[in-house]
Scaffold this motif. Structure first.
Motif, mmCIF file in Angstrom:
data_model
loop_
_atom_site.group_PDB
_atom_site.id
_atom_site.type_symbol
_atom_site.label_atom_id
_atom_site.label_comp_id
_atom_site.label_asym_id
_atom_site.label_seq_id
_atom_site.Cartn_x
_atom_site.Cartn_y
_atom_site.Cartn_z
ATOM 1 N N THR A 114 0.799 -1.226 0.000
ATOM 2 C CA THR A 114 0.000 0.000 0.000
ATOM 3 C C THR A 114 0.831 1.275 0.000
ATOM 4 O O THR A 114 0.421 2.285 -0.580
ATOM 5 N N ILE A 115 2.005 1.263 0.632
ATOM 6 C CA ILE A 115 2.794 2.480 0.810
ATOM 7 C C ILE A 115 4.097 2.458 0.027
ATOM 8 O O ILE A 115 4.417 3.396 -0.705
ATOM 9 N N LEU A 116 4.867 1.388 0.154
ATOM 10 C CA LEU A 116 6.232 1.384 -0.370
ATOM 11 C C LEU A 116 6.335 0.992 -1.834
ATOM 12 O O LEU A 116 7.059 1.615 -2.605
ATOM 13 N N PHE A 117 5.615 -0.062 -2.237
ATOM 14 C CA PHE A 117 5.753 -0.574 -3.602
ATOM 15 C C PHE A 117 4.379 -0.871 -4.208
ATOM 16 O O PHE A 117 4.204 -1.866 -4.910
ATOM 17 N N GLY A 118 3.429 -0.025 -3.948
ATOM 18 C CA GLY A 118 2.081 -0.263 -4.434
ATOM 19 C C GLY A 118 1.969 -0.151 -5.944
ATOM 20 O O GLY A 118 2.746 0.544 -6.597
ATOM 21 N N ASP A 119 0.988 -0.865 -6.505
ATOM 22 C CA ASP A 119 0.737 -0.781 -7.938
ATOM 23 C C ASP A 119 -0.500 0.075 -8.187
ATOM 24 O O ASP A 119 -1.119 0.596 -7.269
ATOM 25 N N LYS A 120 -0.864 0.228 -9.451
ATOM 26 C CA LYS A 120 -1.980 1.111 -9.802
ATOM 27 C C LYS A 120 -3.309 0.584 -9.294
ATOM 28 O O LYS A 120 -4.201 1.359 -8.947
ATOM 29 N N ALA A 121 -3.454 -0.738 -9.267
ATOM 30 C CA ALA A 121 -4.720 -1.312 -8.828
ATOM 31 C C ALA A 121 -4.908 -1.149 -7.323
ATOM 32 O O ALA A 121 -6.024 -0.947 -6.842
ATOM 33 N N GLY A 122 -3.822 -1.241 -6.566
ATOM 34 C CA GLY A 122 -3.902 -1.102 -5.116
ATOM 35 C C GLY A 122 -4.703 -2.200 -4.456
ATOM 36 O O GLY A 122 -5.307 -1.992 -3.399
ATOM 37 N N ALA A 123 -4.707 -3.403 -5.072
ATOM 38 C CA ALA A 123 -5.529 -4.489 -4.547
ATOM 39 C C ALA A 123 -4.722 -5.683 -4.062
ATOM 40 O O ALA A 123 -5.260 -6.562 -3.393
ATOM 41 N N SER A 124 -3.433 -5.737 -4.403
ATOM 42 C CA SER A 124 -2.628 -6.896 -4.033
ATOM 43 C C SER A 124 -1.180 -6.490 -3.858
ATOM 44 O O SER A 124 -0.780 -5.377 -4.206
ATOM 45 N N VAL A 125 -0.387 -7.405 -3.299
ATOM 46 C CA VAL A 125 1.039 -7.206 -3.158
ATOM 47 C C VAL A 125 1.747 -8.430 -3.725
ATOM 48 O O VAL A 125 1.365 -9.561 -3.457
ATOM 49 N N HIS A 126 2.745 -8.201 -4.553
ATOM 50 C CA HIS A 126 3.469 -9.291 -5.191
ATOM 51 C C HIS A 126 4.176 -10.120 -4.128
ATOM 52 O O HIS A 126 4.770 -9.585 -3.200
ATOM 53 N N TRP A 127 4.111 -11.409 -4.286
ATOM 54 C CA TRP A 127 4.664 -12.272 -3.256
ATOM 55 C C TRP A 127 6.181 -12.389 -3.331
ATOM 56 O O TRP A 127 6.818 -13.018 -2.477
ATOM 57 N N LYS A 128 6.833 -11.726 -4.319
ATOM 58 C CA LYS A 128 8.287 -11.790 -4.430
ATOM 59 C C LYS A 128 8.987 -11.184 -3.216
ATOM 60 O O LYS A 128 10.156 -11.480 -2.960
ATOM 61 N N TYR A 129 8.258 -10.314 -2.476
ATOM 62 C CA TYR A 129 8.867 -9.700 -1.298
ATOM 63 C C TYR A 129 8.892 -10.639 -0.095
ATOM 64 O O TYR A 129 9.677 -10.436 0.835
ATOM 65 N N LEU A 130 8.045 -11.643 -0.102
ATOM 66 C CA LEU A 130 7.898 -12.496 1.077
ATOM 67 C C LEU A 130 9.184 -13.226 1.465
ATOM 68 O O LEU A 130 9.499 -13.298 2.663
ATOM 69 N N PRO A 131 9.956 -13.784 0.524
ATOM 70 C CA PRO A 131 11.201 -14.451 0.936
ATOM 71 C C PRO A 131 12.162 -13.540 1.697
ATOM 72 O O PRO A 131 12.971 -14.028 2.494
ATOM 73 N N LEU A 132 12.083 -12.223 1.485
ATOM 74 C CA LEU A 132 12.951 -11.303 2.208
ATOM 75 C C LEU A 132 12.600 -11.240 3.690
ATOM 76 O O LEU A 132 13.383 -10.743 4.504
ATOM 77 N N LEU A 133 11.410 -11.732 4.054
ATOM 78 C CA LEU A 133 10.962 -11.696 5.437
ATOM 79 C C LEU A 133 11.157 -13.022 6.152
ATOM 80 O O LEU A 133 10.808 -13.145 7.333
ATOM 81 N N SER A 134 11.692 -14.025 5.449
ATOM 82 C CA SER A 134 11.792 -15.369 6.025
ATOM 83 C C SER A 134 12.675 -15.400 7.266
ATOM 84 O O SER A 134 12.367 -16.064 8.251
ATOM 85 N N ASN A 135 13.782 -14.652 7.245
ATOM 86 C CA ASN A 135 14.647 -14.536 8.418
ATOM 87 C C ASN A 135 14.252 -13.273 9.168
ATOM 88 O O ASN A 135 14.634 -12.164 8.796
#
Length: 255
Positions: A114-135
């Motif tokens: 919603t804030i940092l890497f939002g897209d035009k639709a504003g309805a979803s977030v790409h799951w590519k960021y999730l592995p960065l949160l694993s640790n």
């Protein structure tokens, strides 16, 4: 209002130099702006990795990190619907360290979408960021501020094309930057002593009814008539930002 301001700034964006061309000179959003406005680290590990798109991979990643299963109807392309994340956040019971970490990860994914890497639709977030949160311990070691700024630059360059009708990206950053530098165009700050500085205008619409209905022509005219002295070149001086509210490491990383 925000769309009008965004459009006026995009009209003055030069994609080759990554700067805004105003009557008083050239300017740009910098790493220091990201650190001060959002409170994000601007050095550290690069925000990068593989972009996978298979549902099986996405399902496995969410089950591993959040402990809940995912359905295809909860997805939108290669992204997870923000409504699914909001619902998960509301359902979580903070009973132990693991549940707290899951809650924080869900909150970060919502901020990303919603804030940092939002897209035009504003309805979803790409799951590519999730592995960065694993640790969990390394989440704060990434240079989120640098990635956010790069995303804004790319969004502005795309929006400056003649055939582009909308802009995405961290528009909260763009607006707060404009309000810090062009204070005569900004709504009244609600929390002037708050950090990060974006909190100054949290829920500003509730009290600025007249400001809400200003049109594109108003902001375009104001920028066209911009005078020397109306643009604040040193936005974070002691007379404008109380140094006591700025965390030391954040300020050092931004300098």
């Amino acid at each position: 209002m925000s769309e009008s301001t965004d459009k006026c700034l995009v009209e003055r964006w030069h994609p080759n130099t990554h700067t805004f061309h105003l009557l008083v000179g050239e300017c740009a959003v910098t790493l220091k702006d990201v650190a001060m406005i959002f409170g994000l680290p601007t050095d550290g590990l690069p925000v990068t990795g593989m972009t996978l798109s298979s549902f099986n991979g996405l399902e496995a990643e969410y089950l591993h990190q959040f402990g809940v299963s995912l359905r295809k109807l909860d997805c939108r392309g290669s992204g997870i619907k923000l409504t699914w994340l909001w619902d998960l956040k509301e359902r979580l019971q903070l009973t132990d360290e693991n549940s707290i970490q899951v809650y924080v990860k869900v909150h970060i994914m919502l901020l990303i979408g919603t804030i940092l890497f939002g897209d035009k639709a504003g309805a979803s977030v790409h799951w590519k960021y999730l592995p960065l949160l694993s640790n969990f311990a390394s989440i704060g070691q990434y240079s989120w501020g640098s990635a956010c700024l790069a995303h804004l630059y790319r969004s502005l360059c795309r929006a400056s094309r003649f055939d582009c009708k909308e802009i995405d990206g961290p528009l909260t950053l763009l607006l707060c930057w404009a309000w810090m530098r062009l204070s005569y165009l900004a709504p009244v700050p609600r929390e002037p002593r708050s950090f990060s500085l974006a909190n100054r205008w949290r829920n500003w619409e509730r009290g600025d009814r007249v400001y809400r209905f200003l049109k594109l022509a108003h902001f375009r005219k104001a920028l066209d008539e911009l005078q020397e002295g109306q643009f604040v070149w040193v936005a974070y001086s002691a007379d404008r930002v109380d140094p006591d509210i700025v965390p030391g490491p954040t300020f050092r990383n931004a300098s």
